[in-house]
Design an enzyme around this catalytic site. Structure first.
Site, PDB file in Angstrom:
ATOM      1  N   HIS A   1       0.851  -1.158  -0.204  1.00  0.00           N
ATOM      2  CA  HIS A   1      -0.112   0.035  -0.117  1.00  0.00           C
ATOM      3  C   HIS A   1       1.067   1.111   0.074  1.00  0.00           C
ATOM      4  O   HIS A   1       2.092   1.337   0.786  1.00  0.00           O
ATOM      5  CB  HIS A   1      -0.991   0.032   1.214  1.00  0.00           C
ATOM      6  CG  HIS A   1      -1.685   1.307   1.498  1.00  0.00           C
ATOM      7  ND1 HIS A   1      -1.346   2.054   2.343  1.00  0.00           N
ATOM      8  CD2 HIS A   1      -2.904   1.738   0.767  1.00  0.00           C
ATOM      9  CE1 HIS A   1      -2.142   3.072   2.218  1.00  0.00           C
ATOM     10  NE2 HIS A   1      -3.002   2.816   1.173  1.00  0.00           N
TER      11      HIS A   1
ATOM     12  N   HIS B   1       1.335  11.097  -2.277  1.00  0.00           N
ATOM     13  CA  HIS B   1       0.222  10.907  -1.441  1.00  0.00           C
ATOM     14  C   HIS B   1      -0.546  12.315  -1.496  1.00  0.00           C
ATOM     15  O   HIS B   1      -0.246  13.136  -0.859  1.00  0.00           O
ATOM     16  CB  HIS B   1       0.510  10.357  -0.093  1.00  0.00           C
ATOM     17  CG  HIS B   1      -0.556   9.723   0.658  1.00  0.00           C
ATOM     18  ND1 HIS B   1      -0.979   9.899   1.975  1.00  0.00           N
ATOM     19  CD2 HIS B   1      -1.843   9.200   0.056  1.00  0.00           C
ATOM     20  CE1 HIS B   1      -2.226   9.299   2.221  1.00  0.00           C
ATOM     21  NE2 HIS B   1      -2.697   8.768   1.008  1.00  0.00           N
TER      22      HIS B   1
END
Length: 574
Positions: free
Chosen positions: A106, A151
């Site tokens: 992830h 991100h």
């Protein structure tokens, strides 16, 4: 390695006729009765072990083994608790993709937390070296139209998309030749795609990767469809429709699709070679299995996407989940469902049999909650118990969750793919993970560990006077009915060679899903115990008899010579 071991001498003398050496017959008896080696190969194995570990020419020629050689054998890979046969590729690799657990990462680019953490291609390199086969790439618009990875909407640092591509090209297939899946979140807009920088990125990318359209007009994929995938220059057609599915070929190798019942995607026989004759890729052996292939699917897309990124990506189509009933009726074999851990747990509470049945037909991905800003992990075993194929974890965060992931994927040659149990691959049958006794072929096992001793455990702090008080905890991870843990006594002031001879017993209801985790800690009456070492392996990989467990650090690194010495016995209960 300790050269004087009373615990090993005790075993040696139990089988030695003259208490000085093991004759060939003595060793055969030990291998047959204690190590439970295959009876028809015991004599040959005994001779091989003597030839391999006996340094004395006299003993070797007479086919006998000294105590020193016996210790060398027990401390070797052959004497390890992990079965050597499971260290190489040993599972059926021509099943549909939905039939495998897939080692998955992830936010692979992150090295730290989710808000201010450092992003680096090193995250991809380390994950791939660890056997990861599904990595994440979150693409955003960067300066001058060049895509970046980070991100989004946080203070995490940014890296170039082309640097990620280069890292994948260099490391994707060093550990495993089996497919790498890119879970791609595309936030790139269309505005910058005409810039010269964007064009340079496109050129770099497409010279390394080749895409071909997959017709989706019907569920069947007959071989004849591939004959239509031609363009003027002989290259596979680049499909520009985001709704179509594409296979993404990366590096020297081949891609194929195998027609399966229920139209699942296979990891099997080569059906179509997608490498263009004009490409720089070397010739590929068409009998090889899925050699060096990169597969991708989109998870989220903006309304106006960068067309060049969309052209490259889509093998699996990420779709919204309505209900298990809707999925059963309407889902296509190439569709994938993504759930947060909380949503997946809700499905598990409310419809666990339906969830397992769904995962026997469709690809499912579960990822950490957005509230885990510290990059912590959820327990992957809970999701494996439902047959979820892609359980994405934060590889940068050490702990029990990554120990379990490393343990599960330590088998099958560490290729990153592990075949799910039969009961989780049969869509025509139902399996309730809460009531495994109802499954066909139910066979519980008794698992007994006698924890005998440990060797050369490290100190937990750097003080010269520091001495550990070690104890061992054995944990069983699996279905809820199998979850258990037991501990030995702690030994005062002895990390060099503590001896326990403590026996721990467990009942395992579904061995195919069970993992055994050994944890050594330093006992402290006044505060929290300190971690020393750990080791995790699948139940199916456990060797019986007298075995050494070569312990690992908290991040999974092997640091000899710390080990445990145990005796293992597995018996059927029904």
């Amino acid at each position: 390695m300790l050269t004087q071991r009373e615990d090993v001498l005790r075993v040696f003398q139990d089988y030695s006729g003259d208490l000085q050496k093991l004759s060939l017959r003595d060793l055969e008896e030990f291998l047959r009765d204690e190590q439970l080696e295959e009876v028809d190969r015991v004599q040959q194995l005994a001779m091989e072990l003597i030839e391999r570990y006996e340094p004395s020419d006299t003993d070797a020629e007479g086919y006998s083994m000294s105590i020193d050689s016996f210790l060398m054998y027990l401390a070797s890979a052959e004497g390890s608790i992990f079965h050597p046969r499971q260290q190489s590729l040993c599972q059926d690799m021509i099943q549909p993709l939905i039939h495998y657990f897939i080692s998955s990462s992830h936010d692979t680019y992150l090295m730290e937390d989710q808000l201010r953490g450092h992003s680096s291609v090193e995250g991809y390199i380390q994950a791939l070296k660890r056997g990861c086969r599904c990595v994440e790439v979150d693409c955003w618009d960067g300066p001058n139209g060049e895509p970046i990875v980070y991100h989004g909407h946080t203070f995490t640092s940014k890296i170039l998309f082309k640097d990620v591509v280069n890292a994948l090209r260099n490391y994707a297939f060093k550990v495993s030749e089996y497919p790498v899946i890119l879970s791609t979140e595309n936030h790139c807009g269309a505005e910058g795609e005409d810039s010269s920088q964007g064009e340079a990125t496109r050129t770099t990318r497409l010279t390394s990767m080749r895409t071909a359209s997959i017709a989706t007009a019907s569920d069947a994929w007959p071989n004849e469809l591939w004959e239509d995938l031609d363009s003027d220059d002989g290259c596979p057609v680049l499909n520009t429709d985001c709704s179509s599915e594409s296979l993404f070929v990366f590096g020297p190798g081949s891609a194929f699709i195998q027609r399966q019942p229920r139209c699942a995607l296979g990891l099997g026989r080569l059906v179509a070679l997608l490498i263009s004759q004009h490409s720089n890729f070397p010739a590929v052996d068409q009998t090889s299995l899925f050699n060096s292939t990169l597969l991708l699917f989109f998870r989220k897309m903006k309304q106006r996407l960068s067309r060049e990124l969309s052209d490259c990506v889509v093998y699996c189509k990420s779709v919204h989940f309505s209900s298990f009933k809707h999925s059963r009726i309407h889902s296509k074999f190439y569709e994938i469902y993504s759930f947060t851990e909380s949503k997946a747990r809700k499905h598990l509470r409310e419809a666990r049999e339906e969830f397992v049945h769904h995962n026997a037909r469709q690809l499912t991905r579960v990822y950490p909650s957005g509230l885990r800003t510290d990059s912590s992990n959820f327990n992957p075993q809970v999701m494996w118990n439902t047959g979820t194929q892609i359980v994405a974890l934060n590889f940068q965060t050490a702990g029990v969750e990554m120990d379990l992931n490393d343990g599960l994927f330590s088998q099958n040659g560490r290729c990153g793919y592990v075949l799910k149990p039969d009961v989780m691959r049969m869509s025509e049958r139902r399996f309730d993970p809460e009531v495994p006794q109802n499954r066909e072929g139910y066979q519980p096992r008794s698992l007994c560990f006698q924890v005998i001793s440990a060797q050369q455990l490290p100190k937990v702090n750097i003080k010269e006077s520091s001495v550990v008080d070690p104890f061992v905890r054995v944990e069983i991870h699996g279905l809820p009915l199998d979850q258990a843990k037991q501990e030995t006594r702690y030994i005062d002031n002895n990390g060099f060679n503590p001896v326990w001879y403590d026996t721990l017993r467990f009942t395992i209801h579904v061995p195919e899903l069970a993992l055994a985790r050994f944890v050594v800690e330093d006992y402290d009456k006044a505060s929290r115990n300190d971690f020393i070492r750990q080791y995790t392996l699948p139940f199916s990989c456990i060797q019986q008899g007298y075995r050494h467990i070569h312990l690992l650090s908290k991040d999974g690194t092997s640091i000899p010579p710390a080990s445990l010495f145990v005796h293992v016995r597995i018996t059927n209960l029904v």
